[in-house]
Write a protein that holds these residues in place. Structure first.
Motif, mmCIF file in Angstrom:
data_model
loop_
_atom_site.group_PDB
_atom_site.id
_atom_site.type_symbol
_atom_site.label_atom_id
_atom_site.label_comp_id
_atom_site.label_asym_id
_atom_site.label_seq_id
_atom_site.Cartn_x
_atom_site.Cartn_y
_atom_site.Cartn_z
ATOM 1 N N HIS A 83 20.528 -9.600 -17.918
ATOM 2 C CA HIS A 83 21.932 -10.002 -17.774
ATOM 3 C C HIS A 83 22.468 -9.883 -16.356
ATOM 4 N N ARG A 84 21.560 -9.858 -15.431
ATOM 5 C CA ARG A 84 21.998 -9.919 -14.033
ATOM 6 C C ARG A 84 21.888 -11.367 -13.600
ATOM 7 N N VAL A 85 22.989 -11.906 -13.162
ATOM 8 C CA VAL A 85 23.054 -13.338 -12.871
ATOM 9 C C VAL A 85 23.643 -13.539 -11.476
ATOM 10 N N LEU A 86 23.185 -14.588 -10.854
ATOM 11 C CA LEU A 86 23.660 -14.923 -9.512
ATOM 12 C C LEU A 86 24.195 -16.341 -9.549
ATOM 13 N N TYR A 87 25.383 -16.533 -8.938
ATOM 14 C CA TYR A 87 25.921 -17.887 -8.781
ATOM 15 C C TYR A 87 26.090 -18.171 -7.296
ATOM 16 N N LEU A 88 25.699 -19.368 -6.887
ATOM 17 C CA LEU A 88 25.901 -19.775 -5.485
ATOM 18 C C LEU A 88 26.609 -21.118 -5.465
ATOM 19 N N ASP A 89 27.532 -21.277 -4.541
ATOM 20 C CA ASP A 89 28.180 -22.590 -4.469
ATOM 21 C C ASP A 89 27.301 -23.560 -3.687
ATOM 22 N N GLN A 90 27.661 -24.824 -3.762
ATOM 23 C CA GLN A 90 26.814 -25.871 -3.187
ATOM 24 C C GLN A 90 26.591 -25.690 -1.692
ATOM 25 N N LEU A 91 27.600 -25.174 -0.999
ATOM 26 C CA LEU A 91 27.467 -25.036 0.448
ATOM 27 C C LEU A 91 26.850 -23.689 0.821
ATOM 28 N N ARG A 92 26.533 -22.898 -0.212
ATOM 29 C CA ARG A 92 25.987 -21.562 0.006
ATOM 30 C C ARG A 92 26.943 -20.689 0.816
ATOM 31 N N HIS A 93 28.227 -20.939 0.713
ATOM 32 C CA HIS A 93 29.168 -20.044 1.376
ATOM 33 C C HIS A 93 29.499 -18.863 0.489
ATOM 34 N N CYS A 94 29.581 -19.147 -0.817
ATOM 35 C CA CYS A 94 30.048 -18.119 -1.741
ATOM 36 C C CYS A 94 28.983 -17.760 -2.748
ATOM 37 N N VAL A 95 28.938 -16.471 -3.048
ATOM 38 C CA VAL A 95 27.966 -15.952 -3.994
ATOM 39 C C VAL A 95 28.694 -15.035 -4.971
ATOM 40 N N ILE A 96 28.347 -15.171 -6.232
ATOM 41 C CA ILE A 96 28.889 -14.250 -7.238
ATOM 42 C C ILE A 96 27.709 -13.563 -7.919
ATOM 43 N N MET A 97 27.684 -12.245 -7.834
ATOM 44 C CA MET A 97 26.630 -11.488 -8.523
ATOM 45 C C MET A 97 27.243 -10.849 -9.756
ATOM 46 N N ILE A 98 26.585 -11.031 -10.889
ATOM 47 C CA ILE A 98 27.109 -10.483 -12.136
ATOM 48 C C ILE A 98 26.263 -9.296 -12.581
ATOM 49 N N ASN A 99 26.955 -8.227 -12.938
ATOM 50 C CA ASN A 99 26.307 -6.985 -13.390
ATOM 51 C C ASN A 99 25.424 -6.337 -12.313
ATOM 52 N N GLU A 100 25.952 -6.372 -11.125
ATOM 53 C CA GLU A 100 25.368 -5.550 -10.059
ATOM 54 C C GLU A 100 25.912 -4.136 -10.298
ATOM 55 N N GLU A 101 26.259 -3.389 -9.283
ATOM 56 C CA GLU A 101 26.845 -2.060 -9.492
ATOM 57 C C GLU A 101 28.180 -2.186 -10.227
ATOM 58 N N ASP A 102 28.910 -3.291 -9.913
ATOM 59 C CA ASP A 102 30.124 -3.636 -10.651
ATOM 60 C C ASP A 102 29.860 -4.910 -11.449
ATOM 61 N N HIS A 103 30.765 -5.182 -12.391
ATOM 62 C CA HIS A 103 30.580 -6.407 -13.181
ATOM 63 C C HIS A 103 30.496 -7.629 -12.278
ATOM 64 N N LEU A 104 31.363 -7.625 -11.282
ATOM 65 C CA LEU A 104 31.393 -8.773 -10.370
ATOM 66 C C LEU A 104 31.343 -8.293 -8.926
ATOM 67 N N ARG A 105 30.411 -8.870 -8.197
ATOM 68 C CA ARG A 105 30.432 -8.710 -6.757
ATOM 69 C C ARG A 105 30.450 -10.126 -6.220
ATOM 70 N N MET A 106 31.522 -10.479 -5.545
ATOM 71 C CA MET A 106 31.594 -11.858 -5.040
ATOM 72 C C MET A 106 31.841 -11.800 -3.541
ATOM 73 N N TYR A 107 31.153 -12.681 -2.838
ATOM 74 C CA TYR A 107 31.393 -12.667 -1.397
ATOM 75 C C TYR A 107 31.365 -14.067 -0.820
#
Lengths: 353, 353
Positions: free
Chosen positions: A100-124
């Motif tokens: 259940h650890r999931v990674l989302y990246l936007d098309q331009l690779r500017h933004c990343v969302i990590m799910i179930n890292e140390e916190d539910h959401l780590r987005m940068y």
């Protein structure tokens, strides 16, 4: 999975950005948790699953997020995870993998969302060069979407609640990666960065906490997350970065005015080794790549840009070499493949030796 | 004096010779004293003067010696004397200079006669590659001329009398300079040379007694001068040299068959540094020049020959750099001039990197 992870870093890696003769990247990261489940260290699998599902659903239907690419981190091989960590896409914590650890990246690779890292959401949001303000703006916009759709764990007294108390409050960590070969060569790094801690800033190496200062790269970020607004924190960080840029600029000028032959010797020897070695480990590669920055600035390598050089520090890391070279497995074969990779990169340079 | 000492080494330095992928030079030196005066350590100036005069007279009128060039060593500057020592023309003892010390060189720079060195006469023949027999033959011919014209200090019991007892008898020292990068790289030098002492041979570095093993060069010569004929001594030395050549050849073969990438790495890194450095001291230069020999053997540097490489070990020495660069005085300026000299030498190479 069918996705080729080596494609994930391509786009942002190619970008140039302001001040990128010194500033490699600017990153603003937010830590958030959902009220619906215990925070990851205490959550059962079911809790993690529900968090991932809620985020999947939101991203799948929201017009501004629909373009994000989904990567099931739990399904990746250790090598692929190492590749993403080296590429600065996922955190060392996320590299450990798990269900259940999931990674989302936007098309331009500017933004990343990590799910179930140390916190539910780590987005940068990560941008090339000195771009803390646009990064903060962009990640805040995404945070707004999540905040409106999902119920964040939030305290009126403390702000956003996080697994580690060091993130409570804004949940924000803004970090700027600097390349300081001039200060390193003149032994002034310590002096130049000593103002960081009193300003609530901390200095790390390329790969975050406890990492070495690989190739003279220094990452400066805020330590404090509580009691100040996001904007205030970023302003303090920017002030520090401007100071360091000034000092690095002065150090490079000093080197070329007062120690010209010495610095030319360092640059050209590095180039000579990069274009001729047959075996090279990653530590040496980083050490040799560092002075190349000064050569670019002097116009020695007219076809190499600052941001391309910054990419190389990632490209020479073990998992990158391994995945690009294919079948190699041992460190020895990797060192041979790395030397070959560097030779082919640099032999195409138009060098004015 | 008006003579340009930098011209003295030109001719022999350009020669190629048999086996010179391993054997740099073969030298046979004879020590002789004249009965007319005390040996140099005990001679008054007048005695030294008379010896020099007698030799001058003989050389000036003898048809086979008339072509020899005369150099008044006492009139040379310390830098010029250092240059001649580096160039292997005069001995460390002769480098000290002094009154009535004279040097004669023949037109082809094969033969050298030093007057009032440790002995009244030190004469040698130096040839490129493995040529101990021709060297012995040639110097014996010259010795014959001197012996017939001048009265040598000679004992029927001991043979030729010399200042140092270690030279009594034949007064001959035959030495062969070997370049052993293959044995050095495979750490087999000691093993390969251990048979020397039991055979009455001794091993020295490039610049004779107490000199370091600069750039993997090893000089093997006879220790024993008494109780054997010149021919016997040379035969023993040649036997040893043949053995070492075999071992060095095997080591090079082993390196290229079993450690190809490693040895290519060493060769090309050396080449990369030689063609790119801006500052280089003589120790590093010798270290880097050594593996280039293996590169020549592999055909990497099609326009560089074995004997040209051997010359470079001399050409990078301090007095050589200083005299060729002109006005430089300090070690720092010399290191810059040395790097420049090497870059210009090697950038003209046709290298198959």
């Amino acid at each position: 999975m069918d996705m080729d992870v080596t494609k994930l870093t391509e786009k942002w890696a190619l970008a140039a950005g302001p001040e990128n003769h010194i500033v490699v990247t600017s990153r603003v990261r937010l830590a958030r948790n959902l009220a619906m489940a215990p925070f990851p260290p205490r959550a059962e699998k079911e809790g993690l699953r529900r968090v991932a599902e809620a985020v999947d659903t939101l991203i799948g239907k929201h017009p501004e997020l629909r373009g994000f690419m989904r990567v099931d981190v739990g399904a990746l091989s250790p090598l692929e995870r190492a590749f993403l960590k080296e590429g600065y896409i996922i955190s060392p914590e996320m590299e450990l993998g798990g269900e259940h650890r999931v990674l989302y990246l936007d098309q331009l690779r500017h933004c990343v969302i990590m799910i179930n890292e140390e916190d539910h959401l780590r987005m940068y949001c990560l941008r090339a060069g000195l771009q803390t303000d646009p990064s903060l703006e962009e990640i805040s916009r995404i945070d707004g979407i999540f905040g409106r759709a999902l119920n964040y764990a939030f305290s009126d007294k403390y702000g956003y609640l996080t697994t580690c108390p060091s993130n409570v409050g804004t949940g924000m960590r803004a970090s700027v990666m600097l390349h300081l070969p001039g200060l390193a060569m003149t032994r002034q790094v310590e002096e130049a960065l000593k103002a960081a801690p009193p300003s609530g800033l901390t200095v790390r190496g390329y790969y975050g906490e406890n990492s070495e200062f690989l190739g003279d790269f220094y990452q400066i970020s805020n330590e404090v997350t509580l009691g100040r607004t996001e904007g205030e924190i970023v302003t303090v960080l920017q002030g520090m970065i401007r100071q360091v840029i000034e000092r690095e600029t002065a150090a490079r000028k000093h080197l070329f005015q007062r120690k010209q032959t010495y610095v030319e010797d360092v640059i050209w020897r590095a180039y000579g080794a990069l274009t001729h070695a047959r075996i090279m480990n990653s530590t040496e590669a980083c050490k040799l790549l560092s002075p190349m920055r000064l050569g670019i600035e002097r116009g020695y390598f007219s076809t190499l840009s600052h941001h391309e050089l910054s990419q190389l520090i990632v490209a020479v890391q073990p998992a990158h070499i391994q995945l690009s070279a294919g079948s190699q497995t041992g460190a020895e074969e990797r060192d041979v493949a790395r030397a070959q990779f560097l030779r082919s990169k640099f032999s195409r340079l138009d060098a004015n030796n």
